[in-house]
Enzyme design. Structure first.
Site, PDB file in Angstrom:
ATOM      1  N   ARG A   1      -3.633  -2.465 -17.859  1.00  0.00           N
ATOM      2  CA  ARG A   1      -4.878  -1.723 -17.711  1.00  0.00           C
ATOM      3  C   ARG A   1      -4.711  -0.663 -16.626  1.00  0.00           C
ATOM      4  O   ARG A   1      -4.872  -0.906 -15.441  1.00  0.00           O
ATOM      5  CB  ARG A   1      -6.017  -2.684 -17.364  1.00  0.00           C
ATOM      6  CG  ARG A   1      -6.320  -3.712 -18.442  1.00  0.00           C
ATOM      7  CD  ARG A   1      -6.856  -3.069 -19.709  1.00  0.00           C
ATOM      8  NE  ARG A   1      -8.103  -2.397 -19.492  1.00  0.00           N
ATOM      9  CZ  ARG A   1      -9.307  -2.970 -19.561  1.00  0.00           C
ATOM     10  NH1 ARG A   1      -9.400  -4.259 -19.822  1.00  0.00           N
ATOM     11  NH2 ARG A   1     -10.408  -2.274 -19.362  1.00  0.00           N
TER      12      ARG A   1
ATOM     13  N   ASP B   1      -8.008  13.876 -24.606  1.00  0.00           N
ATOM     14  CA  ASP B   1      -8.151  12.474 -24.214  1.00  0.00           C
ATOM     15  C   ASP B   1      -7.574  11.636 -25.346  1.00  0.00           C
ATOM     16  O   ASP B   1      -8.197  11.465 -26.393  1.00  0.00           O
ATOM     17  CB  ASP B   1      -9.625  12.147 -23.981  1.00  0.00           C
ATOM     18  CG  ASP B   1      -9.835  10.738 -23.448  1.00  0.00           C
ATOM     19  OD1 ASP B   1      -8.955   9.881 -23.658  1.00  0.00           O
ATOM     20  OD2 ASP B   1     -10.889  10.478 -22.838  1.00  0.00           O
TER      21      ASP B   1
ATOM     22  N   TYR C   1       0.852  -1.200   0.000  1.00  0.00           N
ATOM     23  CA  TYR C   1       0.000   0.000   0.000  1.00  0.00           C
ATOM     24  C   TYR C   1       0.878   1.238   0.000  1.00  0.00           C
ATOM     25  O   TYR C   1       1.874   1.296   0.718  1.00  0.00           O
ATOM     26  CB  TYR C   1      -0.901   0.014   1.232  1.00  0.00           C
ATOM     27  CG  TYR C   1      -2.366   0.005   0.896  1.00  0.00           C
ATOM     28  CD1 TYR C   1      -2.999   1.172   0.483  1.00  0.00           C
ATOM     29  CD2 TYR C   1      -3.114  -1.156   0.968  1.00  0.00           C
ATOM     30  CE1 TYR C   1      -4.344   1.181   0.165  1.00  0.00           C
ATOM     31  CE2 TYR C   1      -4.464  -1.169   0.651  1.00  0.00           C
ATOM     32  CZ  TYR C   1      -5.072   0.002   0.257  1.00  0.00           C
ATOM     33  OH  TYR C   1      -6.396   0.006  -0.066  1.00  0.00           O
TER      34      TYR C   1
ATOM     35  N   THR D   1      -5.387   6.190 -21.222  1.00  0.00           N
ATOM     36  CA  THR D   1      -5.183   4.855 -20.672  1.00  0.00           C
ATOM     37  C   THR D   1      -3.776   4.401 -21.063  1.00  0.00           C
ATOM     38  O   THR D   1      -3.110   5.030 -21.887  1.00  0.00           O
ATOM     39  CB  THR D   1      -6.217   3.865 -21.216  1.00  0.00           C
ATOM     40  OG1 THR D   1      -6.202   3.918 -22.652  1.00  0.00           O
ATOM     41  CG2 THR D   1      -7.618   4.195 -20.714  1.00  0.00           C
TER      42      THR D   1
ATOM     43  N   GLU E   1      -0.304   5.022  -0.238  1.00  0.00           N
ATOM     44  CA  GLU E   1      -1.047   6.277  -0.390  1.00  0.00           C
ATOM     45  C   GLU E   1      -0.089   7.466  -0.376  1.00  0.00           C
ATOM     46  O   GLU E   1       0.828   7.544   0.438  1.00  0.00           O
ATOM     47  CB  GLU E   1      -2.076   6.426   0.725  1.00  0.00           C
ATOM     48  CG  GLU E   1      -3.289   5.530   0.550  1.00  0.00           C
ATOM     49  CD  GLU E   1      -4.394   5.864   1.535  1.00  0.00           C
ATOM     50  OE1 GLU E   1      -4.167   6.697   2.433  1.00  0.00           O
ATOM     51  OE2 GLU E   1      -5.487   5.285   1.406  1.00  0.00           O
TER      52      GLU E   1
ATOM     53  N   LYS F   1      -4.531  -0.217 -24.856  1.00  0.00           N
ATOM     54  CA  LYS F   1      -4.842   0.147 -26.241  1.00  0.00           C
ATOM     55  C   LYS F   1      -3.555   0.206 -27.075  1.00  0.00           C
ATOM     56  O   LYS F   1      -2.736  -0.701 -27.013  1.00  0.00           O
ATOM     57  CB  LYS F   1      -5.645   1.444 -26.284  1.00  0.00           C
ATOM     58  CG  LYS F   1      -6.959   1.392 -25.490  1.00  0.00           C
ATOM     59  CD  LYS F   1      -7.751   2.652 -25.669  1.00  0.00           C
ATOM     60  CE  LYS F   1      -9.103   2.599 -24.978  1.00  0.00           C
ATOM     61  NZ  LYS F   1      -9.011   2.828 -23.523  1.00  0.00           N
TER      62      LYS F   1
END
Length: 457
Positions: free
Chosen positions: A273, A238, A92, A264, A94, A267
């Site tokens: 992903r 985008d 983790y 992203t 953060e 693609k």
């Protein structure tokens, strides 16, 4: 070569999605896995949960045997696959590198810093945030960074090729913000920049999105930048679909025109992903605060590592060749489809994406896409501009050439792909013909290796 039905049997799923009678036979499942090879290998998964392992292998075989033309999909390298499956998933983190809320970041911080620096270098930007979980959260962060609920956003309408998160009504972005939408010209299928300029002058949006999810033509970033400057809006490009083409020099870049860029990382960029937000220095702090703590908790460190690997690959000359080959394949496929009487939105393509309007073929996009899938050709049904049909039963099918280019198909293969597309659309409902095409497709794809999986030799 085994028929296309083999992967369905091994995967425990027939072509209608029903479970195989063997799906609960754990020993049989383990034995069936010996005939296929996942790379990297999955022996622990096979031993601990052969049912899940068998489904993974089934999906791999499905990807191996099909012509995958979904414009948002690709094949990642084995290195990206390995990075995605590392022990970084256990940690983790953060916050941002050097400013974490958990201890034990001595390794994670350099991983994220590496991804950030590679993103800045590949795209030539001043700032990069590699933490967004996916493209939609990345776009939501833009709203949080630069808008208040009720403010006006302007984007390309969904039926014209825009994205849900550009202010479309069913999205949170269309419910929480006042959305105005520009479109494309009916006679050309291309973005109507005059309409966009007039709309911006009249509505004074705080944010303007350019880009989308079904745009087959080059995006005019300088023209959108001029519109945004005139009305004092933040321009957001985008580039989720074309990021790999931009990285490889096969599409113009929005850098220097758009203050903020979202994308992203899969693609055409051929990564895991995930997503990134790129920006100039002036907008960096607002972007970072919106991602964390505004929208997300800890980043997915295994994904961050895989993004770093993919960006390292994108910086190579080989990736530039790949990006240009993607476009060459799309142009060749578009030309072959036009020769067979298909109607293409905008008349062709400048990038990886082709949008078929099947109105003149007397078949809807949904039954056509399902017939293509049965024939071993994977695509998605899609609305087309000024579509008279409903969104869940539209007139179009969207195609893309990123994945087949990764597999090594070239322009010489595109006439045959177009012939199979035509035959499958015409044979919708004819199971024997669709099975015959699927077998021919599988035979072709067997000659083109797939990163991450191979049939047993």
């Amino acid at each position: 070569m085994n028929s296309v039905r083999d992967w369905r049997a091994e995967g425990g799923i027939d072509h209608r999605g029903a479970k195989s009678r063997e799906s609960t036979a754990r020993l049989g499942a383990r034995q069936s896995l010996e005939a296929v090879v996942h790379e990297p290998a999955i022996p622990a998964l096979t031993q601990a949960d052969p049912e899940v392992a068998r489904l993974v292998q089934a999906e791999a075989r499905r990807q191996f045997e099909k012509i995958r033309l979904i414009a948002s999909e690709n094949y990642v390298s084995r290195a990206v696959l390995e990075a995605t499956g590392t022990v970084l998933t256990n940690k983790y983190s953060e916050g941002y590198a050097g400013r974490r809320y958990y201890e034990g970041q001595q390794v994670v911080d350099p991983v994220e810093t590496l991804a950030v620096e590679r993103a800045k270098a590949v795209f030539g930007v001043e700032h990069a945030n590699v933490q967004p979980y996916s493209g939609s959260p990345a776009n939501l962060a833009v709203y949080l960074a630069f808008m208040e609920p009720g403010d006006t956003v302007m984007g390309l309408a969904l039926p014209s090729g825009g994205h849900l998160t550009h202010g479309w009504g069913v999205s949170a972005t269309g419910k929480w913000f006042r959305s105005v939408q520009y479109g494309v010209r009916k006679e050309t299928g291309r973005v109507d920049l005059d309409e966009a300029r007039d709309l911006a002058r009249r509505e004074r949006p705080k944010v303007i999105f350019c880009g989308g999810t079904a745009i087959p033509r080059t995006i005019d970033f300088p023209a959108f930048a001029e519109i945004a400057r005139e009305v004092g809006a933040v321009l957001v490009a985008d580039i989720a679909h074309i990021a790999g083409l931009i990285a490889g020099g096969a599409h113009p870049s929005p850098v220097g025109h758009a203050q903020v860029i979202t994308t992203t990382t899969h693609k055409t960029l051929r990564g895991p992903r995930g997503a990134m937000i790129l920006s100039d220095a002036e907008h960096a702090k607002a972007v970072d605060k919106a991602v964390f703590p505004g929208l997300q908790g800890g980043p997915h460190n295994h994904t961050t590592a895989a993004i770093a690997v993919a960006l390292g690959e994108a910086a190579t000359p080989e990736f530039g060749t790949y990006a240009h080959n993607v476009v060459a394949n799309a142009k060749a496929l578009a030309a072959a489809l036009l020769q067979r009487g298909f109607d293409l939105v905008s008349g062709g393509t400048d990038n990886h994406l082709i949008l078929l309007d099947l109105t003149n073929k007397a078949i809807g996009g949904k039954p056509a896409a399902k017939a293509l899938d049965r024939a071993g050709i994977e695509a998605n049904y899609n609305t087309v501009p000024f579509d008279p049909r409903k969104p869940f039963d539209p007139s179009g099918v969207r195609l893309g050439t990123a994945a087949i280019t990764t597999r090594g198909l070239g322009p010489d293969h595109m006439p045959q792909v177009a012939a199979w597309i035509e035959a499958a659309v015409q044979a919708a409902g004819d199971e024997a013909t669709l099975d015959r095409i699927a077998a021919e497709v599988a035979e072709l794809m067997a000659a083109h290796p797939m990163p991450g999986w191979s049939p047993a030799v």
